[in-house]
Design a protein around this motif. Sequence first.
Motif, PDB file in Angstrom:
ATOM      1  N   TYR A 184     -52.407 -90.966 -25.914  1.00  0.00           N
ATOM      2  CA  TYR A 184     -51.626 -91.795 -24.986  1.00  0.00           C
ATOM      3  C   TYR A 184     -50.164 -91.366 -24.950  1.00  0.00           C
ATOM      4  O   TYR A 184     -49.666 -90.697 -25.843  1.00  0.00           O
ATOM      5  CB  TYR A 184     -51.760 -93.272 -25.349  1.00  0.00           C
ATOM      6  N   GLY A 185     -49.478 -91.789 -23.899  1.00  0.00           N
ATOM      7  CA  GLY A 185     -48.063 -91.480 -23.757  1.00  0.00           C
ATOM      8  C   GLY A 185     -47.794 -90.102 -23.206  1.00  0.00           C
ATOM      9  O   GLY A 185     -46.687 -89.565 -23.371  1.00  0.00           O
ATOM     10  N   GLY A 186     -48.816 -89.477 -22.566  1.00  0.00           N
ATOM     11  CA  GLY A 186     -48.611 -88.156 -21.997  1.00  0.00           C
ATOM     12  C   GLY A 186     -48.465 -87.062 -23.026  1.00  0.00           C
ATOM     13  O   GLY A 186     -47.795 -86.046 -22.778  1.00  0.00           O
ATOM     14  N   ARG A 187     -49.089 -87.240 -24.186  1.00  0.00           N
ATOM     15  CA  ARG A 187     -48.996 -86.253 -25.249  1.00  0.00           C
ATOM     16  C   ARG A 187     -50.377 -85.707 -25.586  1.00  0.00           C
ATOM     17  O   ARG A 187     -51.402 -86.165 -25.075  1.00  0.00           O
ATOM     18  CB  ARG A 187     -48.314 -86.855 -26.481  1.00  0.00           C
TER      19      ARG A 187
ATOM     20  N   ARG B  83     -47.870 -89.491 -35.361  1.00  0.00           N
ATOM     21  CA  ARG B  83     -47.852 -89.077 -33.960  1.00  0.00           C
ATOM     22  C   ARG B  83     -46.671 -88.159 -33.649  1.00  0.00           C
ATOM     23  O   ARG B  83     -46.823 -87.162 -32.925  1.00  0.00           O
ATOM     24  CB  ARG B  83     -47.787 -90.309 -33.046  1.00  0.00           C
TER      25      ARG B  83
ATOM     26  N   THR C 268     -48.232 -84.479 -32.566  1.00  0.00           N
ATOM     27  CA  THR C 268     -48.528 -84.409 -31.139  1.00  0.00           C
ATOM     28  C   THR C 268     -47.363 -83.735 -30.427  1.00  0.00           C
ATOM     29  O   THR C 268     -46.243 -83.680 -30.946  1.00  0.00           O
ATOM     30  CB  THR C 268     -48.754 -85.808 -30.516  1.00  0.00           C
ATOM     31  N   VAL C 269     -47.666 -83.224 -29.241  1.00  0.00           N
ATOM     32  CA  VAL C 269     -46.678 -82.527 -28.426  1.00  0.00           C
ATOM     33  C   VAL C 269     -46.828 -83.009 -26.979  1.00  0.00           C
ATOM     34  O   VAL C 269     -47.859 -83.590 -26.631  1.00  0.00           O
ATOM     35  CB  VAL C 269     -46.869 -80.996 -28.475  1.00  0.00           C
ATOM     36  N   PRO C 270     -45.826 -82.794 -26.134  1.00  0.00           N
ATOM     37  CA  PRO C 270     -46.007 -83.160 -24.724  1.00  0.00           C
ATOM     38  C   PRO C 270     -47.210 -82.446 -24.143  1.00  0.00           C
ATOM     39  O   PRO C 270     -47.413 -81.237 -24.370  1.00  0.00           O
ATOM     40  CB  PRO C 270     -44.703 -82.686 -24.079  1.00  0.00           C
ATOM     41  N   ALA C 271     -48.052 -83.182 -23.425  1.00  0.00           N
ATOM     42  CA  ALA C 271     -49.234 -82.573 -22.817  1.00  0.00           C
ATOM     43  C   ALA C 271     -48.818 -81.588 -21.745  1.00  0.00           C
ATOM     44  O   ALA C 271     -47.841 -81.810 -21.016  1.00  0.00           O
ATOM     45  CB  ALA C 271     -50.130 -83.659 -22.232  1.00  0.00           C
ATOM     46  N   PRO C 272     -49.538 -80.477 -21.618  1.00  0.00           N
ATOM     47  CA  PRO C 272     -49.180 -79.480 -20.587  1.00  0.00           C
ATOM     48  C   PRO C 272     -49.408 -80.024 -19.188  1.00  0.00           C
ATOM     49  O   PRO C 272     -50.199 -80.920 -18.969  1.00  0.00           O
ATOM     50  CB  PRO C 272     -50.137 -78.316 -20.890  1.00  0.00           C
TER      51      PRO C 272
ATOM     52  N   PRO D 180     -55.961 -84.833 -25.510  1.00  0.00           N
ATOM     53  CA  PRO D 180     -54.947 -85.773 -25.004  1.00  0.00           C
ATOM     54  C   PRO D 180     -54.888 -87.073 -25.805  1.00  0.00           C
ATOM     55  O   PRO D 180     -55.914 -87.563 -26.284  1.00  0.00           O
ATOM     56  CB  PRO D 180     -55.420 -86.054 -23.567  1.00  0.00           C
TER      57      PRO D 180
END
Length: 260
Positions: A19-22, A252, A256-260, A17
Amino acid sequence: MMTFEGVDNVRDLGGIPVYGGRAVASGLIFRGAALSGATSADRHRLFEELRISCVIDLRCGWEVEAKPDPAYDGVDQLHIPFYDLEKVGVEYDKGARAGQRVGRDVACDPDDFYRSLANPRTVAQMRECLAHVIARTTNGLAVYQHCSGGKDRTGIMAMLVLTVLGASFQHILDDYLLTNISRDAQLEAVYVKFLRMAEGDEARARRLVHEHRARRQNLEAFWEAVCERYGNVDAFVHEQLGIGDALREEFRAACTVPAP
């Protein structure tokens, strides 16, 4: 942790993980031990299935000469050592009180070693390594970083990459401590090595085994030395590693990708 026949401590930083929910994207940034023992099946998996296009070797020159990585068509091999008297102009040879130097190998004091990495010449090597990681991964090319066992020098580079991507210290530490899974599976070999360095003293050898596990205080010692020398982590990232806001956001966005 990924299992290979002849390579230890391999993992993909994907899924950590930030920051930013990614979260870090999978399949781009790998870390592990040296590839000298890689079997043909390991090489196929690393370079054909995982499509690793670049291997960054952080070891000293003498380590590379003793156990070179295998060449593989289409894969760039970069040697960017943290310490190398000939190539970097600085060598680490300070042994721990419990150990001695054997050849060019040394049982170091981990706290001193991690603090020593904040020296300007080694930091310049970190900057070069990070530049390669960013340049390649932002173009979708996977990178594998390694030292000897994938713990200390590789651990610092993984921490720097994750810091730039916005991971918390706790998540960086969680990844770093995974090295102990691999290390504890090889305790007998590690003990034999340190017994030799401790000149047969079993108590000293056990102390070295314990002190050379992946430990929280190792990463903390490095950051403390960085802050003492360069002001703070943000200043270090911007001014010493050369990562400005625009480059950081580009990295970034690509890795990075949206966190599940």
